[in-house]
Enzyme design. Sequence first.
Site, PDB file in Angstrom:
ATOM      1  N   PRO A 105      31.469 -32.439  25.736  1.00  0.00           N
ATOM      2  CA  PRO A 105      32.356 -31.628  24.876  1.00  0.00           C
ATOM      3  C   PRO A 105      33.063 -32.389  23.763  1.00  0.00           C
ATOM      4  O   PRO A 105      33.902 -31.828  23.083  1.00  0.00           O
ATOM      5  CB  PRO A 105      33.376 -31.073  25.872  1.00  0.00           C
ATOM      6  CG  PRO A 105      33.495 -32.151  26.895  1.00  0.00           C
ATOM      7  CD  PRO A 105      32.116 -32.758  27.031  1.00  0.00           C
ATOM      8  N   GLY A 106      32.772 -33.679  23.597  1.00  0.00           N
ATOM      9  CA  GLY A 106      33.267 -34.384  22.425  1.00  0.00           C
ATOM     10  C   GLY A 106      34.418 -35.342  22.634  1.00  0.00           C
ATOM     11  O   GLY A 106      34.932 -35.900  21.661  1.00  0.00           O
ATOM     12  N   GLY A 107      34.832 -35.574  23.859  1.00  0.00           N
ATOM     13  CA  GLY A 107      35.960 -36.470  24.095  1.00  0.00           C
ATOM     14  C   GLY A 107      35.667 -37.899  23.659  1.00  0.00           C
ATOM     15  O   GLY A 107      36.486 -38.541  22.989  1.00  0.00           O
ATOM     16  N   CYS A 160      28.647 -39.615  34.814  1.00  0.00           N
ATOM     17  CA  CYS A 160      29.770 -39.321  35.713  1.00  0.00           C
ATOM     18  C   CYS A 160      29.219 -39.111  37.121  1.00  0.00           C
ATOM     19  O   CYS A 160      29.522 -38.142  37.797  1.00  0.00           O
ATOM     20  CB  CYS A 160      30.566 -38.110  35.232  1.00  0.00           C
ATOM     21  SG  CYS A 160      29.607 -36.614  34.939  1.00  0.00           S
ATOM     22  N   ASP A 162      25.606 -40.612  26.983  1.00  0.00           N
ATOM     23  CA  ASP A 162      26.342 -40.057  28.123  1.00  0.00           C
ATOM     24  C   ASP A 162      25.399 -39.047  28.766  1.00  0.00           C
ATOM     25  O   ASP A 162      25.390 -37.871  28.424  1.00  0.00           O
ATOM     26  CB  ASP A 162      27.628 -39.398  27.622  1.00  0.00           C
ATOM     27  CG  ASP A 162      28.567 -39.034  28.753  1.00  0.00           C
ATOM     28  OD1 ASP A 162      28.209 -39.266  29.917  1.00  0.00           O
ATOM     29  OD2 ASP A 162      29.662 -38.511  28.477  1.00  0.00           O
TER      30      ASP A 162
END
Length: 450
Positions: free
Chosen positions: A273-275, A389, A336
């Site tokens: 989501p762009g973090g 993750c 990621d």
Amino acid sequence: MSQATPAPRDREGSRDNGLAVRAAAARALAPVITGKGSLTGLDDHQVVARDRALFKALCFGTCRTLPRLEALAGKLLAKPFKARDADVQALLLLGIHQLLYLRIPAHAAVGETAGAARLLGKEWATRVLNGCLRRLQRESAELQAEVDRDPAVALLHPRWWLKALRQAWPDDWRAICEANNTPGPMTLRINRRHGDREMYLDRLAAAGIPARLCAHAPDGLTLETPRDVETLPGFTAGHVSVQDESAQLAAVLLGPSLAPRPGARVLDACCAPGGKTAHLLELFDIDLQAIDSDAGRLARVEDTLARLGLSATLAEGDATTRDWWDGTPFDAILLDAPCSGSGVIRRHPDIKRLRRPSDIPRLAELQGRLLDNLWPLLRPGGTLLYATCSVLPEENAEQIERFLARTPEAVATTPADMAWGRASGAGRQLLPQPDSHDGFFYARLERHPA
């Protein structure tokens, strides 16, 4: 096992709202318990504003404790509900969760959960639900002791998850399960363009919001109690974002490659989501391209950058192909990679229900294809940071070991002296920690001439 935890409490005189919020939660949970949907994008606007926190607590809490709730439901029901009544099954699970885990008066947990069946158009179920929940009140200790003989029930993880975690982390698997069963803290990332985290900590204190500095992420701090982002000082102006401490470490690992090269060309693959995208732009003078294969998720990246006043080249693209690439090599690539999410189960408890054992080799194969496709886009001397993750070696240390074996010009440069995580093959593994970071894996690779 059934220790009550802080949660939004029902209010007297709000029976209609109490029925509505439980019916809404049952509708949201029915696809999850049948394996046909998730809590991703859960819409809390279907209930009145003052009940949204309770709605989320019901949905996420029920998913978090689902193995135990289902075992107890099996003891309480004379026969299972039919497949078309998954919403009623969800109501029963919601009721059990309230009685065992939330600080909600028992009369509300029983009466309003059973009564919510009427809002689902299934009035016949009110009597069944009422009987089951009242029996649980009477026989709670005996029933819990009985179902907890099964480790999968007591540890709130399906058997295959327990087996995978035990094989991967024989000394830590139980602690990982316990961390997964505890809601993760709310961690913030300070935008250094508007000051440092010590300054922001003072702003939080002035607003009566207790927080502490993160131990490892230099831009991170953790709130004592989660809260609506709109109440955070400067959030709408882009002074701060929500991001777990472990996710913030991507910028730490890429910093040595990016800081000395103003204007460095960077690719953030699978960026939503762009973090991490935003964090890199906040810290470094770079020319960043961000791609994601999901147009809806890419729109979230655009919204994030707009709030923070940042800009990047965004493109919808599949990172297993190159039809989005203009042919110019990158100085650094952040991959990621899509993964099992086994390191963030505490934030996405529906993962325990929705993942299957067969997903792990499928995801590992995809991760390998992503590495092989993106690596040639990196200039000689450039850096690729691989991140997941996940806490599963198949997706992490073993994945990188396989890649290094088939890629002679790839050299691991993951620091060995970091204060966080532990060495894991050519990378570094963080395991989920209560009141601290999520589970994450990083491996930093440099491309040398072949």
